[in-house]
Scaffold this motif. Structure first.
Motif, short mmCIF file in Angstrom:
data_model
loop_
_atom_site.label_atom_id
_atom_site.label_comp_id
_atom_site.label_asym_id
_atom_site.label_seq_id
_atom_site.Cartn_x
_atom_site.Cartn_y
_atom_site.Cartn_z
N ARG B 78 6.98 2.77 7.38
CA ARG B 78 5.96 3.06 6.31
C ARG B 78 5.14 4.22 6.40
O ARG B 78 4.45 4.61 5.62
N GLN B 198 4.06 1.94 -2.36
CA GLN B 198 3.25 0.73 -2.08
C GLN B 198 3.13 -0.09 -3.18
O GLN B 198 3.44 -1.52 -3.03
N LEU B 230 -0.93 -6.89 1.87
CA LEU B 230 0.34 -6.14 1.16
C LEU B 230 1.57 -6.26 1.73
O LEU B 230 2.45 -6.87 0.86
N GLN B 234 4.40 -8.06 -0.52
CA GLN B 234 5.85 -7.36 -0.55
C GLN B 234 6.88 -8.17 -0.21
O GLN B 234 7.82 -8.36 -0.93
#
Lengths: 279, 274, 310
Positions: B78, B198, B230, B234
């Motif tokens: 990431r 993102q 997040l 996800q």
């Protein structure tokens, strides 16, 4: 045919008192930055959340059924939190080249050969960035308060949330102080504004990614001081008298912010020189 | 004298650029970035060795392999891979333009596109040489924690290394194209990697297919950490494509963007600032 | 001027603009073989023209061909072209030899031949001793010379040099001028730019005069010299007794106008050579008092450009 004197002529106009030269740097920088259409677009885009919040406040004031939309201190906290994304992009767009471009063009020597102190030069550059950042944090934050007063037709909200004005002011200035100092310091380290932009982004994301990783492993948020965004989140909660989201004591977060500003000032002191002597 | 072929010209640009790239200030910065997971792994290992704390999730002790997997996700995939892609990819041509050294390369009897391809190869070599050893160090520091077997998890390390190399290749070609095309490629790169990618991943539907991360993540042999909001969102909408589909799309992105980047350099006029 | 053979560079209604700024404006010109000087003040369009003829820029309008072929998109022409750009830009951490070898490899030379050719060109520009030093440590003059070395290293038929003498010391200048002349003597061609007339004069008599993006004149530099001489010329003389000096000047018919200041006299003359000759005699004899300073505000190309533009 009259011949005009083409040789050097001494300036005979008035002179500003020493200490005011930063205004010249700041004004020139602000004017040249604002002329860029893309930047103007970014600034306008950064005001979008303000308009959305204004609509929210309008609906809450006009329709009793929408009372859940009524603003609270948290609303203002959240608003300034969301603005941090724009603070990030504006800092990169307007700040990355502030000193780096002068270094690239060897203009630093020329600036500092004028009756202009290093502090004034840095002050002028800081003012350029701070001005734009306050324009997307403090100005819309305070305006939002007035919008609330205008739509509700009373000052009840402000009276019952008297700490909001200082809260918005302190948080905005704290985040602007951190962003401008770190960016200007990074800008003084390189001749490439692109490199500076990436360094700034890397410091921001990198500190956060490390915090996230350690947080997963250690199952604690008391190490939030190692993430730049988390530092501001923590301080924002405290300033707006909200429950802090991390376990780190707020004085530590504040100390780290001040340390970052201090290190940036130190970097600027060493790097902003007309001639760099390498020994 | 015979004109070098496209491939030969690329290799010669590669030779000319590799040393410059490898021993630049940027590499110091890159070493700091990729050195941090190693440092982190060292700290974790020291904490474990000192017996200060056992790493547990909901009272279950987590082993080194899990921590290693988490670092692959949170730090490498990431953060490090996209950042290096932006950092070097956008600079492939922009650096030469900014430094005004592009003139020397564009006034040689080689296709302009070869300049980009050669510099891209130098980027790939440079980043792989720095990132992969860092991953291996982290692996050897972390995996033995909790008595996990190095041998049994070795295949996943090989997958990780291949995956990260592929990530560097794809992000590099994407941002190489962006750098060749746009005047301010960094802002676009940051918005793409840390904004669009993102955001698109948390929406159900097709949007995520327009990201590189979607296909890369499908190849990761470790479980996705879900602690952050997040990450949780996800994970909720995660519908990973098959490995083969992911590989095919990544290869398409890689070659497609590299082709576009080379074509852009071939056709675009670069005006050096006075 | 007539070119007997195929022109080296041929521009037809060539224009280049950067946004709203015109770099080159409707230029139609042929550059013949031999040494050609591109002469013009700063910002005249010399570098734009050179960038167009080296295919770094695409024409906004018109065409430009080198050796009969359009240069944009035809990199194979660079086997025959060597270009020395104006900008002081290098891979600072490379040594001169490494840099030259690397660039020569791009010209299709193998490692060994590239090293040999690089060494040879370093000898030519007198940089052998600095061959293994990093370019970042070179002086301004050395940087100019290594830049020149990369242009000549592959032995091109046409050398294009953008302000090659800028930043060189007098000895370096002399050597570079000699190099350019030797290059031409070997049957090869050079296009060299400068904003200083006597620099160009030292290298060639064939010049292209460029100003405000247009070619003003092309031909023999002596014709340009004549223009300078014919053009009314202003001379500023600071003297002890300017009025006496002015009276002496009035006796001659080449003096077109006179202006007396408190400590100086400003003269416009139609025949500067004759005037200067008399002035030297006057200064030596001290007949009209001491002469402290003689300057000519328009003893430069600008005056000729203004004259030609009129």
């Amino acid at each position: 045919m009259p011949i005009h004197d083409q040789s050097y002529r001494r300036y005979r106009g008035g002179k500003e008192k020493p200490g005011a030269a930063w205004v010249v740097i700041a004004t020139a920088g602000i004017v040249s930055t604002i002329r860029k259409r893309k930047f103007l677009g970014l600034l306008l885009f950064a005001w979008l959340p303000f308009f959305i919040r204004a609509v929210q406040i309008y609906i809450a004031s006009s329709y009793p059924q929408a009372s859940m939309l009524k603003p609270t201190a948290q609303t203002f906290r959240d608003f300034l939190g969301q603005q941090q994304m724009f603070v990030f992009f504006i800092t990169i767009y307007a700040g990355a080249g502030l000193i780096a471009n002068d270094k690239r063009a060897n203009a630093l020597q020329i600036y500092l050969a004028k009756p202009l102190g290093r502090a004034e030069y840095v002050g002028g550059k800081l003012a350029i960035l701070a001005c734009f950042l306050l324009l997307v944090t403090w100005v819309p934050g305070i305006l939002l308060l007035f919008v609330e007063m205008a739509f509700s037709g009373s000052a009840t909200f402000i009276k019952s949330n008297l700490t909001l004005i200082p809260s918005i002011t302190v948080f905005s200035f704290l985040s602007v102080l951190l962003a401008s100092f770190t960016m200007i310091a990074l800008s003084s380290l390189s001749k490439s504004s692109r490199f500076v932009g990436i360094m700034y982004a890397a410091v921001t994301f990198f500190s956060d990614a490390n915090f996230e990783a350690l947080r997963h492993v250690l199952r604690t948020t008391s190490i939030s001081w190692m993430s730049v965004p988390a530092l501001l989140e923590q301080m924002g909660d405290v300033i707006f008298r909200q429950p802090p989201r991390y376990d780190t004591p707020w004085p530590i977060s504040l100390l780290v912010i001040l340390a970052l500003v201090g290190v940036s000032a130190l970097v600027l002191e060493r790097k902003v020189r007309g001639v760099e002597v390498v020994t | 004298m015979r004109a070098p072929s496209y491939w030969q010209a690329s290799l010669r640009i590669f030779e000319l650029s590799l040393g410059e790239m490898l021993w630049s200030r940027r590499t110091i910065f890159m070493a700091l970035v990729v050195g941090s997971p190693v440092l982190l792994a060292g700290v974790i290992r020291a904490i474990e060795a000192a017996g200060i704390a056992g790493f547990r999730v909901e009272s279950l002790r987590i082993n080194g392999a899990t921590i290693f997997g988490m670092l692959i996700w949170v730090l490498y995939l990431r953060f490090i891979v996209p950042v290096l892609g932006i950092f070097y990819g956008t600079a492939l041509i922009a650096d030469e333009i900014e430094d005004k050294t592009i003139t020397y390369l564009f006034t040689r009897p080689i296709p302009r596109g070869a300049v980009l391809v050669g510099k891209y190869l130098a980027y790939l070599t440079c980043t792989i040489l720095v990132v992969l050893p860092s991953v291996m160090l982290v692996y050897f520091l972390l995996v033995p924690i909790g008595s996990a077997s190095l041998v049994s998890s070795f295949p996943s390390l090989v997958t990780d290394l291949g995956l990260l190399a592929l990530g560097l290749a794809v992000y590099g070609s994407l941002f190489g194209f962006v750098g060749a095309r746009l005047k301010r490629p960094v802002v676009f790169g940051l918005v793409f990697a840390f904004g669009w990618e993102q955001a698109a991943l948390i929406f159900p539907g097709y949007l995520r297919r327009f990201t590189v991360a979607y296909y890369l993540q499908a190849l990761v042999p470790h479980a996705m950490p879900e602690q952050s909001t997040l990450g949780a969102v996800q994970a909720l909408f995660r519908d990973a494509p098959s490995g083969l589909v992911s590989l095919a799309w990544l290869a398409l992105f890689w070659l497609g963007f590299l082709f576009l980047a080379a074509r852009t350099v071939e056709r675009r006029e670069y005006v050096l600032e006075q | 001027m007539t070119a007997t053979a195929q022109p080296l560079v041929e521009a037809t209604t060539l224009s280049k603009w950067y946004g709203q700024v015109i770099g080159l404006n409707d230029v139609t010109v042929s550059v013949p073989a031999g040494v050609t000087g591109l002469l013009g003040p700063n910002g005249a369009g010399k570098s734009t023209f050179m960038k167009l003829m080296t295919g770094q820029l695409k024409p906004s309008k018109g065409t430009i061909a080198v050796f009969g072929e359009p240069i944009w998109g035809h990199p194979h022409l660079f086997f025959r072209i060597g270009f020395c750009p104006e900008q002081d830009a290098f891979y600072e951490s490379m040594t001169g030899l490494e840099w030259l070898t690397g660039l020569l490899r791009l010209n299709g030379l193998d490692e060994k031949s590239a090293t040999t050719a690089a060494q040879h060109s370093l000898v030519t520009v007198d940089l052998v001793e600095a061959a293994d030093k990093k370019i970042g440590s070179y002086s301004k003059g050395m940087r100019q010379r290594v830049k020149l070395a990369q242009a000549i290293a592959h032995d091109p038929a046409l050398l294009i040099l953008d302000e090659p003498l800028a930043g060189m010391d007098p000895i370096g200048r002399r050597k570079t001028i000699r190099l350019i002349k030797d290059w031409a003597r070997a049957g090869k061609s050079v296009i060299v730019s400068s904003h200083i007339l006597h620099e160009i004069e030292a290298m060639t008599s064939n010049i292209l005069l460029i100003h405000n993006g247009r070619i003003l004149a092309e031909g023999d530099v002596h014709q340009i010299r004549d223009l300078i001489d014919e053009h009314p010329h202003t001379v500023y003389i600071r003297a002890q007794h300017p009025r006496e000096l002015a009276r002496t000047f009035l006796e001659h018919d080449d003096v077109l106008s006179l202006k007396v200041e408190s400590d100086a006299v400003v003269v416009q003359t139609a025949r500067p050579d004759a005037f200067y000759s008399r002035l030297t005699d006057l200064a030596a004899s001290s007949e009209s008092g001491e002469i402290a300073e003689i300057t000519s505000p328009d003893d430069n190309l600008q005056a000729v450009f203004q004259y030609l533009v009129k």
